[in-house]
Design an enzyme around this catalytic site. Structure first.
Site, PDB file in Angstrom:
ATOM      1  N   THR A 124      20.248   7.380  20.977  1.00  0.00           N
ATOM      2  CA  THR A 124      20.712   8.475  20.137  1.00  0.00           C
ATOM      3  C   THR A 124      19.908   9.726  20.430  1.00  0.00           C
ATOM      4  O   THR A 124      18.788   9.653  20.934  1.00  0.00           O
ATOM      5  CB  THR A 124      20.549   8.150  18.645  1.00  0.00           C
ATOM      6  OG1 THR A 124      19.159   8.223  18.281  1.00  0.00           O
ATOM      7  CG2 THR A 124      21.086   6.775  18.301  1.00  0.00           C
ATOM      8  N   ASP A 125      20.464  10.863  20.087  1.00  0.00           N
ATOM      9  CA  ASP A 125      19.648  12.069  19.985  1.00  0.00           C
ATOM     10  C   ASP A 125      18.808  11.928  18.721  1.00  0.00           C
ATOM     11  O   ASP A 125      18.928  10.946  17.971  1.00  0.00           O
ATOM     12  CB  ASP A 125      20.545  13.309  19.939  1.00  0.00           C
ATOM     13  CG  ASP A 125      19.835  14.573  20.430  1.00  0.00           C
ATOM     14  OD1 ASP A 125      18.583  14.587  20.445  1.00  0.00           O
ATOM     15  OD2 ASP A 125      20.527  15.545  20.781  1.00  0.00           O
TER      16      ASP A 125
END
Length: 755
Positions: free
Chosen positions: A459-460
């Site tokens: 994920t960011d």
């Protein structure tokens, strides 16, 4: 099965998802000769079809008990017999529609090689299922979800007794594509695979959950690291930049305290800068795309790799492969290589090849692609609104090229993609469009399935509002892994997030299969870097390795690139060159937009500009705002007084030219960045462009002409480094030529910016 336009691909894909088995479009198995004939409007002969049908049957047979849904016209009994000859247990689902319904659908369809004119021929050829054939007929005139429900009911009735059911579309587990550790990008040998499997087998549940997290180290103290590693068993970390020696020692201590080697990430988007305080700023991504020499991107990657490896980092959150389509988007305006897929692919490959000369894995970002919406997912969910077809021609092309080039991991942005989600989930409501980090149709069906990505997905940053606005924290933490992400970037509250992830596994949100697949990818990335073979004492280089950071050789590269990439956007009044001989007295304005989250002095660069101008021989007079003058001890200051004193008729008698240097930042604090002047009708706004030759220089953003269209000379220097400022001043004087290039985004879709 069925004629063209009946929905074989759409319904087949949905049925496959409900059954939890792969989907394959039989058209993809046609040899190129068949495709060419159909595209030309020519019907296939049986001689054309028999080899293709044999291939279709072989694919079904190969699936065995695992199951497969395959879309194939199979219009005649003899064609179905040919398939059954290879796969006797095949169940046929005939999607039946009237000629009127089929004609309407074909007229609205694009991007397919079946011309609507052949519908009549296909209907004439169609032989319905016979009583001795295992199959079911469903009318396609009904809504899509009803067609799917009827299809599933029919398949269950006539198919094998162990056919799998589902909870319905909203509760269906996403299709999962298990990792192949011996294939790209891992390419592990038998010993490395054995290490992955033995390490996985020896982990406690808490260690398994911990490996999913990448911590952001906000503290360099050993006590802090002890707490993170002992309590949460993290698989990776990123750190707050500091002096290189402190960063290296911090990483060394962390690696010495963990049983399983850590992935240590940095953000080397500009070379060594950003990974430590004394790292070399080489160029921005946009800068590396603003000159014909593609080797600039490779040099940026090379310096990034050497300097971050010296610190002990082994994972680069780069390159950025977004495409800057929307000039209003300022989160990637300087962080994208350009505004076309071609330049992004070319320069991203160069960067990857350069950094790969060091022992570093890359995470390209931000899937499914930023640059369409003007908003910043740090503060709000943003959207890539391209259609499935348009996305495939642009962002999809970029991802296919870089996946094929060997990129090891992909960072997923908190970016929704309605057109893509609805391609895989027809009828999906607006409220159900989720950011990609939570969307299994984007991570599994698209990224793993269609793009064939076998690497690690992360994920960011999970603190971004683009993610946190989507659902409650306790739900979204495990939902990212369930959707198809393998690692979760940053705790908000470590104990809470760890507990949420653990609860998600215990409740079944994260299945055992999904957890272990993610762990194999995490451990596989570590093994691909050779971390499993290194003694703990060799995971981080010795202190002597730091000598390369910010060294003379790297600074020389930065200076050469700065000289190449300083760009003259326009000089419509022919103001240049401006020299100390022709225009000795310079009024200098600095524009910053205020301090950003880094808390650095936003106007510190102006001292460098003044020094370089004076070294060149100019007499420099720096403008001060009301706030600056008040801070210096003057009283009674306000914007009206400053304007009255600045904008006088004798302005051209006092100054021979005006230089405006803008270094406007604000990353992650607002949805889009524009110039924010010091006050209403501020005295620094270039009203003086009609009085004296005025040169506007941007040291960061490329979109300022929308706010200063009145200036006739505009330069993009790309960076506030001394090298970039010095190169710019030399070019203003005509001492060297402008070599940089620009794209149309600089004119912001407005005619007056070109004047």
């Amino acid at each position: 099965m069925g004629v063209s336009g009946c929905g074989k691909t759409t319904i087949g894909d949905l049925v496959a998802r409900e059954l939890g088995v792969p989907f394959l479009d039989g058209d993809s198995l046609h040899p190129v000769e068949n495709v060419a004939k159909m595209a030309a409007g020519a019907p296939l002969t049986d001689e054309d079809r028999w080899p293709w049908l044999a291939t279709v049957g072989a694919e079904l047979a190969k699936a065995g008990d695992g199951g497969l849904v395959l879309a194939c016209s199979a219009l005649r009994r003899s064609y179905r017999d040919a398939i059954r000859a290879q796969a006797p247990d095949t169940v046929f689902l005939h999607l039946h529609g009237s000629k009127e319904v089929l004609s309407q659908r074909l007229e609205g369809r694009s991007g397919h090689f079946m011309p609507p004119a052949l519908l009549v021929s296909q209907l004439a050829t169609l032989e319905p299922l016979q009583a001795d054939e295992a199959g079911v007929v469903v009318d396609i005139a009904a809504p899509v979800q009803q067609v799917v429900r009827e299809a599933l009911a029919g398949i269950t009735a006539v198919g094998p007794s162990d056919a799998r059911g589902t909870e319905g579309a909203s509760g269906t587990p996403p299709r999962q594509f298990d990792v192949d550790l011996q294939a790209a990008p891992f390419n592990l040998d038998d010993d490395a695979v054995a290490w992955v499997e033995s390490t996985l087998a020896g982990m406690s549940l808490e260690e398994k959950i911990g490996q999913l997290f990448i911590n952001h180290n906000n503290d360099y103290s050993p006590e802090y690291l002890d707490g993170v590693l002992e309590n949460f068993h993290v698989g990776g970390m990123r750190y707050r930049p500091g002096p290189s020696a402190e960063v290296q020692e911090h990483i060394r201590y962390a690696q010495s305290k963990t049983r399983i080697p850590l992935l240590v990430a940095s953000n080397p988007e500009m070379g060594g800068a950003g990974s430590c305080d004394d790292g070399t700023f080489v160029s921005t991504h946009l800068q590396a795309g603003s000159h014909p020499d593609k080797a600039i991107a490779r040099q940026m990657g090379q310096v990034a790799g050497v300097e971050t490896a010296a610190l002990g980092c082994n994972w680069a959150f780069a390159p950025i492969v977004d495409i800057h389509y929307n000039w209003r988007n300022t989160v990637i305006s300087t962080r994208a290589f350009g505004n076309t897929p071609g330049v992004v692919v070319e320069r991203a490959k160069e960067y990857f090849d350069g950094i790969s000369e060091s022992p570093t894995a890359c995470a390209m970002k931000h899937f499914p692609g930023d640059g369409v919406d003007e908003r910043d997912q740090h503060v709000v969910t943003s959207y890539n609104t391209f259609s499935y077809e348009e996305w495939n021609r642009t962002y999809g092309h970029v991802y296919r090229e870089l996946i094929g080039h060997g990129v090891q991991s992909i960072m997923v942005g908190h970016i929704g993609a309605p057109g893509l989600s609805r391609h895989f989930r027809p009828g999906l409501a607006d409220k159900d469009i989720l950011p990609a980090t939570l969307a299994p149709e984007l991570l599994q069906d698209l990224l793993r399935g269609e793009l064939g990505f076998n690497g690690l997905v992360l994920t960011d940053a999970s603190l971004m509002v683009g993610l946190t606005q989507a659902m409650k924290r306790k739900d979204l933490v495990p939902a990212t892994i369930a959707a198809g992400c393998d690692m979760f970037l940053f705790f908000r509250n470590p104990a809470e997030d760890f507990g949420y992830m653990l609860d998600g596994y215990k409740s079944g949100v994260i299945t055992e299969r999904r957890l272990h697949d993610a762990l194999r990818r995490i451990l596989g990335l570590k093994a691909s870097l050779g971390l499993h073979r290194k003694p703990v004492t060799e995971l981080v280089p010795p202190a002597e390795a730091l000598a390369v950071i910010g060294g003379e050789a790297h600074r020389a590269i930065a200076a050469e690139i700065a000289d190449k990439t300083v760009t003259l956007v326009k000089d419509t009044a022919n103001n240049l060159p401006i020299t100390p001989q022709t225009h000795p007295r310079i009024r200098l304005y600095g524009i910053s937009g205020g301090a950003d989250f880094t808390r650095a002095d936003p106007l510190a660069y102006l001292d460098t500009v003044k020094e370089e101008l004076e070294a060149a021989g100019f007499d420099v007079h720096v403008f001060k705002t009301a706030e600056q003058r008040e801070a210096a001890g003057e009283t009674g200051m306000n914007f009206m007084r400053v304007l009255a004193e600045e904008a006088t008729g004798d302005y051209p008698d006092k100054y021979d030219a005006a230089f405006v240097f803008a270094n406007v930042k604000g990353f992650a604090q607002e949805a889009a960045i524009r110039i924010k002047w010091s006050s209403a009708m501020a005295a620094e706004i270039p009203w003086y462009a009609t009085e004296v030759p005025t040169v506007f220089v941007s040291l960061n953003q490329p979109n300022h002409l929308i706010d200063v269209p009145m200036v006739k000379t505009a330069i993009h220097a790309h960076a506030g480094s001394r090298e970039a400022i010095r190169a710019t001043i030399n070019k203003i004087q005509g001492k060297s030529a402008f070599q940089g290039t620009f794209n149309e985004n600089v004119f912001c879709d407005s005619f007056d910016t070109r004047l």
